[in-house]
Design a protein around this motif. Structure first.
Motif, mmCIF file in Angstrom:
data_model
loop_
_atom_site.group_PDB
_atom_site.id
_atom_site.type_symbol
_atom_site.label_atom_id
_atom_site.label_comp_id
_atom_site.label_asym_id
_atom_site.label_seq_id
_atom_site.Cartn_x
_atom_site.Cartn_y
_atom_site.Cartn_z
ATOM 1 N N GLY A 167 -23.082 11.350 -0.261
ATOM 2 C CA GLY A 167 -22.511 10.022 -0.455
ATOM 3 C C GLY A 167 -21.027 10.085 -0.749
ATOM 4 O O GLY A 167 -20.249 9.269 -0.242
ATOM 5 N N SER A 168 -20.616 11.075 -1.541
ATOM 6 C CA SER A 168 -19.200 11.218 -1.874
ATOM 7 C C SER A 168 -18.372 11.570 -0.640
ATOM 8 O O SER A 168 -17.266 11.050 -0.453
ATOM 9 N N LEU A 169 -18.900 12.441 0.200
ATOM 10 C CA LEU A 169 -18.204 12.774 1.448
ATOM 11 C C LEU A 169 -18.050 11.542 2.331
ATOM 12 O O LEU A 169 -16.986 11.305 2.907
ATOM 13 N N TRP A 171 -14.527 9.687 3.425
ATOM 14 C CA TRP A 171 -14.168 9.422 4.822
ATOM 15 C C TRP A 171 -13.861 7.929 5.018
ATOM 16 O O TRP A 171 -12.869 7.569 5.654
ATOM 17 N N CYS A 172 -14.678 7.059 4.413
ATOM 18 C CA CYS A 172 -14.489 5.623 4.594
ATOM 19 C C CYS A 172 -13.170 5.138 4.006
ATOM 20 O O CYS A 172 -12.583 4.183 4.508
ATOM 21 N N VAL A 173 -12.712 5.792 2.929
ATOM 22 C CA VAL A 173 -11.467 5.344 2.314
ATOM 23 C C VAL A 173 -10.282 5.565 3.249
ATOM 24 O O VAL A 173 -9.246 4.915 3.112
ATOM 25 N N THR A 174 -10.449 6.459 4.230
ATOM 26 C CA THR A 174 -9.388 6.667 5.213
ATOM 27 C C THR A 174 -9.452 5.623 6.334
ATOM 28 O O THR A 174 -8.529 5.524 7.133
ATOM 29 N N GLN A 175 -10.553 4.876 6.374
ATOM 30 C CA GLN A 175 -10.737 3.908 7.455
ATOM 31 C C GLN A 175 -10.680 2.452 6.992
ATOM 32 O O GLN A 175 -10.373 1.562 7.774
ATOM 33 N N LEU A 176 -10.991 2.215 5.708
ATOM 34 C CA LEU A 176 -11.130 0.849 5.211
ATOM 35 C C LEU A 176 -10.190 0.589 4.038
ATOM 36 O O LEU A 176 -9.795 1.511 3.339
ATOM 37 N N PHE A 224 -15.083 6.830 -2.478
ATOM 38 C CA PHE A 224 -14.313 5.711 -1.933
ATOM 39 C C PHE A 224 -13.287 5.171 -2.928
ATOM 40 O O PHE A 224 -12.187 4.777 -2.557
ATOM 41 N N PHE A 225 -13.660 5.175 -4.226
ATOM 42 C CA PHE A 225 -12.777 4.548 -5.228
ATOM 43 C C PHE A 225 -12.718 5.382 -6.501
ATOM 44 O O PHE A 225 -11.699 5.946 -6.822
ATOM 45 N N GLY A 226 -13.795 5.433 -7.288
ATOM 46 C CA GLY A 226 -13.882 6.433 -8.337
ATOM 47 C C GLY A 226 -13.951 6.037 -9.799
ATOM 48 O O GLY A 226 -14.760 6.599 -10.533
ATOM 49 N N PRO A 227 -13.122 5.111 -10.323
ATOM 50 C CA PRO A 227 -13.118 4.872 -11.767
ATOM 51 C C PRO A 227 -14.483 4.465 -12.312
ATOM 52 O O PRO A 227 -15.151 3.596 -11.756
#
Length: 253
Positions: free
Chosen positions: A84-86, A90-95, A151-154
């Motif tokens: 899920g983290s991978l 990846w999605c954070v580079t697209q969205l 995707f985000f993290g906090p």
């Protein structure tokens, strides 16, 4: 030297908080941005992961000695968290994740209100399921929060703890102990990606890692000594801090 002292103090505090209930990034990431205001954010996030993973791994080992961890449940969940983290990374580079930045304080506020309203939540360890069913639910938690972490993290650790308490019926101590392994998987996944793209300052990361492990040792001992009630109290404090920090970043800055 002053920069090193600031970062080591922040890493110590982050390790302490992370070991009890998660949320160490609330301390260490702002410290990194304060000391290196001109650095690329990805490099600071990667350096944070390079420091924090050692404290989280140490806490996992310490909890495993004193708390009976359900390995049959946690190992599949850790694998799901890594995947899920991978996917999230990846999605954070697209969205564009700007909408999540604004929604996060509201989600955390709901989580805090629910925990305060349920006075008995997480005080007793009463797992709802066994075997494959528990592993399946834990894996769904892992893939969902792992994706969020990438995707985000906090607040990743706090979300893990809350969902393990609410959905699996764990008390706060067992949930925190179990969340450490899942957090390790998420951190390892993100760190691999940051390292592969050259976004980790290993010298600073290893320096902070030593302080992070020391804080983790102290936090783990306090959590084991004082039990689920203490961890619940720290959970409320950390989530309150996250609400203030993420709310400021999203709505007031």
């Amino acid at each position: 030297m002053l920069d090193a002292l600031i970062l080591m103090a922040a890493a110590l505090a982050a390790g302490f908080v992370d070991a009890i209930v998660g949320g160490g990034g609330l301390v260490l990431v702002p410290a990194l941005f304060s000391v290196f205001p001109q650095a690329a954010p990805a490099t600071l996030f990667g350096t944070n992961k390079g420091a924090a993973i050692w404290g989280t791994a140490w806490a996992t080992a310490q909890y495993a000695r004193r708390v009976t961890l359900p390995w049959g449940t946690l190992l599949p969940a850790a694998a799901a968290t890594l995947l899920g983290s991978l996917a999230g990374a990846w999605c954070v580079t697209q969205l564009d994740g700007a909408w999540l930045r604004k929604a996060l304080p509201l989600l955390l506020l709901g989580l805090l209100a629910y925990t305060l309203a349920r006075k008995d939540l997480g005080r007793e360890h009463r797992p709802r399921w066994q075997g494959r069913r528990e592993a399946g639910v834990a894996s769904l938690i892992g893939v969902a929060i792992g994706f969020y972490d990438g995707f985000f993290g906090p607040g990743t650790g706090s979300f893990f703890v809350f969902l393990l308490v609410r959905l699996l019926g764990y008390d706060f101590l067992n949930a925190s102990a179990s969340a450490k392994l899942l957090n390790c998987a998420a951190n390892a996944s993100a760190l691999t990606l940051f390292a592969a793209t050259g976004h980790v300052w290993w010298g600073w990361a290893l320096l902070m890692a030593a302080a992070n492990v020391a804080g983790s040792l102290l936090g783990t001992r306090l959590a084991l000594r004082h039990g689920a009630g203490f961890v619940r109290g720290m959970f409320l404090v950390v989530v309150g801090g996250l609400i203030l920090k993420t709310g400021w970043d999203a709505w007031l800055r």
